[in-house]
Design a protein around this motif. Structure first.
Motif, short mmCIF file in Angstrom:
data_model
loop_
_atom_site.label_atom_id
_atom_site.label_comp_id
_atom_site.label_asym_id
_atom_site.label_seq_id
_atom_site.Cartn_x
_atom_site.Cartn_y
_atom_site.Cartn_z
N GLN A 136 0.83 -1.20 0.00
CA GLN A 136 0.00 0.00 0.00
C GLN A 136 0.86 1.25 0.00
O GLN A 136 0.60 2.22 -0.74
CB GLN A 136 -0.92 -0.01 1.22
CG GLN A 136 -2.10 -0.97 1.09
CD GLN A 136 -2.97 -0.96 2.33
OE1 GLN A 136 -2.84 -0.08 3.16
NE2 GLN A 136 -3.85 -1.94 2.43
N ARG A 185 -5.24 -0.57 -17.06
CA ARG A 185 -5.47 -0.87 -15.65
C ARG A 185 -5.11 -2.32 -15.34
O ARG A 185 -4.52 -2.63 -14.29
CB ARG A 185 -6.93 -0.61 -15.28
CG ARG A 185 -7.35 0.85 -15.36
CD ARG A 185 -8.83 0.99 -15.00
NE ARG A 185 -9.25 2.38 -15.10
CZ ARG A 185 -9.20 3.25 -14.11
NH1 ARG A 185 -8.73 2.87 -12.93
NH2 ARG A 185 -9.60 4.49 -14.28
N ARG A 226 -2.52 -3.69 -12.52
CA ARG A 226 -2.97 -4.63 -11.50
C ARG A 226 -2.16 -5.93 -11.57
O ARG A 226 -1.70 -6.46 -10.55
CB ARG A 226 -4.45 -4.93 -11.68
CG ARG A 226 -5.00 -5.90 -10.62
CD ARG A 226 -6.51 -6.05 -10.71
NE ARG A 226 -6.96 -6.44 -12.03
CZ ARG A 226 -7.63 -5.66 -12.86
NH1 ARG A 226 -7.94 -4.43 -12.49
NH2 ARG A 226 -8.00 -6.08 -14.06
N LEU A 277 -3.55 -7.93 -3.29
CA LEU A 277 -4.77 -7.68 -4.05
C LEU A 277 -5.29 -6.25 -3.84
O LEU A 277 -5.59 -5.54 -4.81
CB LEU A 277 -5.86 -8.69 -3.64
CG LEU A 277 -5.73 -10.09 -4.22
CD1 LEU A 277 -6.78 -11.01 -3.62
CD2 LEU A 277 -5.89 -10.04 -5.74
N ALA A 278 -5.42 -5.84 -2.56
CA ALA A 278 -5.94 -4.50 -2.30
C ALA A 278 -5.02 -3.41 -2.87
O ALA A 278 -5.51 -2.48 -3.54
CB ALA A 278 -6.14 -4.31 -0.79
N ARG A 322 -5.55 -3.20 -6.60
CA ARG A 322 -6.76 -2.46 -6.98
C ARG A 322 -6.51 -0.95 -6.89
O ARG A 322 -6.97 -0.19 -7.72
CB ARG A 322 -7.92 -2.86 -6.08
CG ARG A 322 -8.45 -4.27 -6.32
CD ARG A 322 -9.60 -4.56 -5.40
NE ARG A 322 -10.65 -3.56 -5.57
CZ ARG A 322 -11.63 -3.36 -4.67
NH1 ARG A 322 -11.66 -4.07 -3.55
NH2 ARG A 322 -12.56 -2.45 -4.90
N ARG A 323 -5.77 -0.54 -5.84
CA ARG A 323 -5.49 0.89 -5.69
C ARG A 323 -4.61 1.37 -6.85
O ARG A 323 -4.76 2.51 -7.31
CB ARG A 323 -4.80 1.12 -4.35
CG ARG A 323 -4.41 2.58 -4.12
CD ARG A 323 -3.88 2.80 -2.72
NE ARG A 323 -4.93 2.56 -1.72
CZ ARG A 323 -4.74 2.74 -0.42
NH1 ARG A 323 -3.56 3.13 0.03
NH2 ARG A 323 -5.73 2.51 0.42
N THR A 383 -4.75 0.50 -9.90
CA THR A 383 -5.55 0.71 -11.11
C THR A 383 -6.35 2.00 -11.06
O THR A 383 -6.89 2.43 -12.09
CB THR A 383 -6.52 -0.47 -11.31
OG1 THR A 383 -7.43 -0.52 -10.20
CG2 THR A 383 -5.77 -1.77 -11.43
N ARG A 384 -6.45 2.62 -9.88
CA ARG A 384 -7.25 3.85 -9.76
C ARG A 384 -6.45 5.11 -10.09
O ARG A 384 -7.00 6.21 -10.09
CB ARG A 384 -7.80 3.96 -8.34
CG ARG A 384 -8.76 2.83 -7.96
CD ARG A 384 -9.14 2.91 -6.50
NE ARG A 384 -9.96 1.77 -6.10
CZ ARG A 384 -10.26 1.49 -4.83
NH1 ARG A 384 -9.79 2.27 -3.86
NH2 ARG A 384 -11.00 0.44 -4.54
#
Length: 863
Positions: free
Chosen positions: A292, A312, A316, A383-384, A387-388, A390-391
Motif C-alpha cells: 500500500q 489498468r 494490476r 490484491l488491495a 486495486r489501488r 488501477t485507480r
C-alpha cells in the motif's frame, strides 16, 4: 506487465526486504513443523519395529480394547495351547507366548511406571552391554530406560505393585516389592513405559498381575510371513482356539500401531501448521502495508505508465506479479531456513532426549505446503494495493508531488460490521464458556477477533488520537507528540493494519499466559480439594524434623496424633471371594491438624472432613481390588488396642497410603491422641507436609527417598502429581510461547517496515518540518512516539482480549472436571507489556534515524 513488475521490483528491492523476511519466517515455521513431526513419527515406528525384532507373525486378541486390559488366566484367549498350535504349523520355526504386566520401578533415586515381559526371540541381537538374564532375580532393559533410572549393569532395581503404597526404602519388608539385578542393556529406549525383560521364573515372581498379550512366531527361512499368518489362523480355528484372535504379520501389526499413534504426530503437524498460518496471517498484514505504501509512493510513476498506454489490467497484474515474486523468493528462503531448523531440532532431540531419534526426511508436505502458503499469502496481500494501483489516472503524472490530504471520512461500514460480528463473537464465547464447549468457544474467539480486525480502521486511529492528546498534556504540548498523533490518525489504514499485527501477537501471548495460569490454578484447587496434604509421613520425631528442615521445598509441617489399628471390612463384592478383608493401617483425624488457611497449616483445603460414623479409606489398604463405588457404605470395624468402633466405609483413592481418617468423635471413642491411653505412640503419629508451589519432581523424589532410606513410610503422590501438572503446564507454556515468537517477530518487522516506508512517503513533510525549525531529535522522537502509540493501543486492547480469551478457554476446556477460576499473573502481563514497548522502540530505531537525516533542501526538491 512483466517488464513493469521487474522494474518495480528493482526500484523497491530494499523496501521489500522486511516483507520478504516475514514470508521467510512463516514458511520456515511450517516446513520445520512438518519435518519434525515426520521425524517424530519415524522414531515411534522404529521403536515399535525394534520391539518386534525376531518375530515375523503375531497372534493377537481381535478386540484391541479388551486386549489392553489385564485378563485373568481363565478368560484370556491367548494361552500356551495357542502357542503350541502355532508352533506346529509348517513354516513356523518358533512360537512364544508373550506375557506382560504393569508395575512400579525404582532405581537410583528415580521411580517410573514400567512393563515386565518375558524374553522374546532375537533379543540378544539388541544387546549393547552385559548378557540376557538367566536367573529369576535378573533382568535386562533398554539403555535409554536405564539412564532414566540411573542404573547400569550390576545395579539393582526395585519392582513393586503399582497399587501398593510407596516404597519403604531399599530394605523393603512389606512384601510388596522385589529386587532384580540388571545383567544387560539393550540398544534404544522404550516408546512408552520402561520395558523390563525377565526370565519366565522371574516374571512369575514379579509383583505384578501378568497376562498374555501376544504369541510371537518366527518364520523358518524362506517362508512367506503372510502365508504363514494365514496358515496359523486356519490351524487355530481348526483346533477350536481361534475365537477372539487374529493373526497378522509383524509388519501389518506395526503399521496398525503406527496408524493408531498417528494422532500424536498429526497433532504436532497440525499445531505447527496452525501457528505457521498464524504467522502467515501476520505476514499478510505486513506485506499489505508494504505494498500500500509502495503504491502510494509510486503514484506519479504509475500515472506515467498510464499516460504512455499501460492499461489498468497491466498495472494490476504487475502489482500481483510483484507480490507473487516476493512470495516465491521468501518461500525459497523459508524452505532453506526450515530445513536448517528441522535439522537443528532433530539434532537437539538426539543430543538431549533420545539418541536414536530419527533424522529429517523432507517429503512433499514439507516442501510444498509451506511455499504454497507463502505464495498465496503474498499474492492475496497484494490484491488491495493492486486495486489501488488501477485507480491512478494519467493526469496525476502532471501534478506536483505533494503531501496528500488527510482522509477524514469515518469508515461506517467497517464499524457497523465489526460491531455486529463482535456481539456475535462475545455471545458465542459465553455459550462456549458456560456450556463447556471448546469448539463453540474457539469459533466465538475467532469471530470476535475477526470483528476487531475489521473494525480496527474505525477504532484504532481515534484511540491513538486520544492517547496522543493525553501524552501531549503530560509533555507540555510537545510538538513531536502532537504531530505523531496527527500522522497516525491521518494514515488510518496504515496505522490500523500495523497495530493489528502487534495486536495479534499481544492477544495470543496474553491469552496463552492467562489461560495456562487459570487452568493450572483450577486444577490445583481441584486436586487440593481431593488431596489436601501434599506429603504424608507415617512417623514423627526429631529425625523427621531434621530431614524436613534441610529440604528447600517444605513450606509447613505438622505432627498429627495417630495410632495403629486393625481394620476388618465385611465385603461381598466380586473379586473378593473371602468376603472379609483385613489390614493394619494408621488411623487419625484431620481435626487434629491446624485449620487450612492458617499460617503453618499443612492443609491446602478442608477435603479431609469426615462425617461421624464413617471411615475415609482406600479399599486397596485392606486388599480390595474392585472400584471404590463397590465398597461405598460397607460396614467396617476399627480396633485400636481394646477399643473398637463400627463405622461405614467412605472409599476414596485420595486417602493417603497406609492411612485411615475418621471424625474427631470417633477418634475420641478409640482414645487416639489422649495422653496415657497407650493408643498413640509416644512422640509419634504422622507428619503432614505442605510443599512449595514451585517444588519440582526431582526435589520431591529426593525428599521421599531420604525419608524412605531413614525407614519411614512416605506417601508423596499428591505432591508429585502437583509437580507433574506444574511441569506439564510450564513445558506447554514454553512451547506455545516459542511458537508464538514467530508471529511476534513478524509483527515487529512489520512495524519497522511500515514506519520506514512511511518515512519515505513523508520525505516532504519531514523536510518542511526541518525547514520550520524542527531538530533532528524532534523528528526522530516523532517516529518513536508514533510507534509507541500503536504499541500502547495494541497492549490495551490485546491484554483485555487476552484475559477474556484465557477465561473462555479455561471454562470451556475444564467443563465439569473442575471449577474454572481466572488467574491473572500481573508480573507476566507486565513483562509482556514491557517487551511490547521495548519492541516498539527498537522497531522505530531505523525509521527514526532515517527521518532525522532528511535535509530540508533535498526533501523540498522535485523528484
Amino acid at each position: 506487465m512483466i517488464r513493469i513488475a521487474l522494474t518495480n521490483l528493482r526500484a523497491a528491492s530494499g523496501r521489500l526486504v522486511a516483507a520478504g523476511i516475514a514470508v521467510t519466517v512463516s514458511v520456515a515455521f511450517i516446513v520445520s513443523a512438518f519435518l519434525f513431526s515426520t521425524a517424530f513419527g519415524d522414531t515411534l515406528g522404529n521403536q515399535i519395529r525394534q520391539q518386534w525384532a525376531g518375530a515375523d507373525v503375531a497372534v493377537l486378541e481381535a478386540d484391541r480394547e479388551a486386549a489392553a486390559m489385564p485378563a485373568t488366566e481363565e478368560a484370556a484367549p491367548l494361552t500356551e495351547e495357542v502357542a503350541g498350535t502355532a508352533a506346529a504349523v509348517p513354516g513356523a520355526e518358533e512360537a512364544v507366548l508373550e506375557r506382560s504386566g504393569y508395575l512400579r520401578v525404582t532405581g537410583s533415586g528415580s521411580e517410573v511406571s514400567g512393563i515386565v515381559t518375558n524374553l522374546p526371540t532375537g533379543l540378544e541381537e539388541r544387546l549393547t552391554a552385559g548378557h540376557l538374564p538367566e536367573a529369576a532375580d535378573e533382568l535386562t532393559l533398554p539403555a535409554g530406560d536405564a539412564e532414566v533410572l540411573g542404573v547400569g549393569v550390576g545395579d539393582t532395581l526395585d519392582l513393586a505393585d503399582p497399587a501398593a503404597g510407596p516404597a519403604a526404602g531399599p530394605d523393603r519388608t512389606d512384601g510388596q516389592g522385589s529386587e532384580y539385578t540388571v545383567t544387560g542393556l539393550l540398544e534404544g529406549s522404550s516408546p512408552f513405559s520402561s520395558t523390563l525383560y525377565l526370565t519366565e521364573e522371574g516374571l512369575d515372581a514379579a509383583p505384578a498381575e501378568v497376562y498374555a498379550t501376544a504369541v510371537r512366531i518366527a518364520a523358518a527361512e524362506g517362508t512367506d510371513p503372510a502365508a504363514l499368518a494365514a496358515d496359523v489362523q486356519a490351524a487355530l480355528e481348526a483346533a477350536g482356539t481361534g475365537e477372539g484372535l487374529t493373526t497378522l504379520t509383524v509388519e501389518q501389526h506395526v503399521e496398525a500401531q503406527i496408524d493408531e499413534m498417528s494422532g500424536q504426530t498429526g497433532m504436532l503437524a497440525t499445531i505447527g501448521l496452525g501457528f505457521g498460518l498464524l504467522s502467515a496471517g501476520v505476514a499478510a498484514l505486513v506485506i499489505s502495508n508494504t505494498f500500500q505504501v509502495l503504491v502510494a509512493s509510486r503514484a506519479r510513476v504509475l500515472a506515467l505508465y498510464r499516460a504512455v498506454g499501460a492499461s489498468r489490467a497491466q498495472l494490476r497484474g504487475a502489482t500481483l506479479l510483484e507480490g507473487a515474486a516476493l512470495g516465491l523468493a521468501g518461500s525459497a528462503a523459508g524452505v532453506g531456513v526450515g530445513l536448517l531448523i528441522g535439522w537443528g531440532l532433530t539434532s537437539l532431540a538426539r543430543a538431549l532426549w533420545m539418541p536414536e531419534f530419527a533424522g529429517i526426511a523432507p517429503g512433499p508436505a514439507a516442501l510444498l505446503v509451506g511455499p504454497a502458503v507463502g505464495v498465496l499469502v503474498t499474492t492475496a496481500a497484494a490484491l488491495a494495493p493492486a486495486r489501488r494501483a488501477t485507480r491512478v489516472s494519467p493526469v496525476e503524472a502532471l501534478r506536483p508531488a505533494d503531501v496528500r490530504p488527510a482522509q477524514s471520512r469515518f469508515p461506517w461500514a467497517r464499524a457497523v460490521l465489526g460491531a455486529v460480528l463482535g456481539a456475535g463473537g462475545v455471545a458465542l464465547c459465553l455459550v462456549g464458556a458456560l456450556g463447556h464447549s471448546v469448539p463453540v468457544g474457539i469459533i466465538g474467539c475467532f469471530v470476535l477477533f475477526l470483528a476487531l480486525l475489521i473494525a480496527a480502521r474505525a477504532v484504532v486511529p481515534p484511540l491513538i488520537g486520544v492517547l496522543a492528546r493525553g501524552l501531549g498534556v503530560l509533555t507540555g504540548s510537545s510538538k513531536a507528540v502532537l504531530l505523531a498523533g496527527r500522522s497516525a490518525r491521518e494514515a488510518g489504514g496504515r496505522t490500523s493494519s500495523t497495530t493489528a499485527a502487534l495486536l495479534i501477537g499481544v492477544t495470543l501471548v496474553s491469552a496463552v499466559v492467562v489461560g495456562s495460569a487459570s487452568v493450572q490454578r483450577s486444577v490445583e484447587l481441584e486436586t487440593s480439594a481431593e488431596s489436601p496434604v501434599d506429603l504424608v509421613i507415617d512417623g514423627a520425631g526429631p529425625e523427621v524434623e531434621a530431614l524436613l528442615g534441610e529440604s528447600p521445598v517444605v513450606e509447613a509441617a505438622e505432627t498429627v496424633p495417630a495410632a495403629r489399628a486393625d481394620i476388618s471390612l465385611d465385603s461381598s463384592v466380586e473379586g473378593d471371594p473371602d468376603g472379609l478383608l483385613t489390614g493394619e493401617v494408621s488411623v487419625l483425624t484431620a481435626a487434629e491438624a491446624t485449620a487450612p488457611g492458617t499460617a503453618g497449616s499443612p492443609l491446602r483445603s478442608e477435603g479431609y472432613e469426615v462425617e461421624p460414623g464413617t471411615l475415609l479409606l482406600s479399599q486397596q489398604e485392606v486388599g480390595g481390588e474392585g472400584p471404590t463405588a463397590d465398597y461405598e457404605g460397607a460396614p467396617v470395624t476399627v480396633t485400636v488396642g481394646d477399643a473398637s468402633v463400627e463405622l461405614r466405609l467412605d472409599a476414596s483413592l485420595a486417602a493417603p497410603a497406609g492411612t485411615a481418617l475418621l471424625s474427631a468423635e470417633d477418634a475420641r471413642a478409640l482414645g487416639i491422641g489422649e495422653a496415657g491411653s497407650g493408643r498413640t505412640p509416644a512422640g509419634g503419629g504422622q507428619t503432614w507436609v505442605r510443599t512449595a508451589d514451585d517444588a519440582t519432581m526431582p526435589q520431591i523424589e529426593m525428599l521421599a527417598t531420604q525419608l524412605s532410606t531413614a525407614g519411614f513410610t512416605v506417601d508423596p503422590y499428591a505432591a508429585a502429581d502437583r509437580a507433574q501438572y506444574a511441569q506439564a503446564f510450564q513445558v506447554a507454556l514454553a512451547v506455545v510461547l516459542g511458537l508464538l515468537a514467530a508471529a511476534v517477530v513478524i509483527a515487529v518487522i512489520g512495524v519497522s517496515n511500515t514506519l520506514t516506508l512511511a518515512v519515505i512517503d513523508r520525505r516532504r513533510e519531514g523536510a518542511l518540518l526541518r525547514a520550520l525549525g524542527f531538530s533532528r531529535g524532534s523528528l526522530a522522537r516523532m517516529i518513536t512516539v508514533e510507534s509507541l502509540l500503536m504499541a500502547v493501543v495494541a497492549l490495551v486492547v490485546g491484554l483485555s482480549l487476552g484475559v477474556f480469551y484465557g477465561w473462555v478457554g479455561n471454562a470451556a476446556l475444564l467443563g465439569d472436571a473442575a471449577s474454572p477460576v481466572l488467574a491473572v499473573a500481573p508480573g507476566q502481563l507486565a513483562l509482556i507489556a514491557g517487551a511490547t514497548v521495548l519492541a516498539a522502540v527498537l522497531a522505530s530505531a531505523v525509521p527514526a534515524r532515517a527521518m532525522s537525516r532528511i535535509a530540508p533542501a533535498e526533501g523540498l526538491s522535485e523528484e
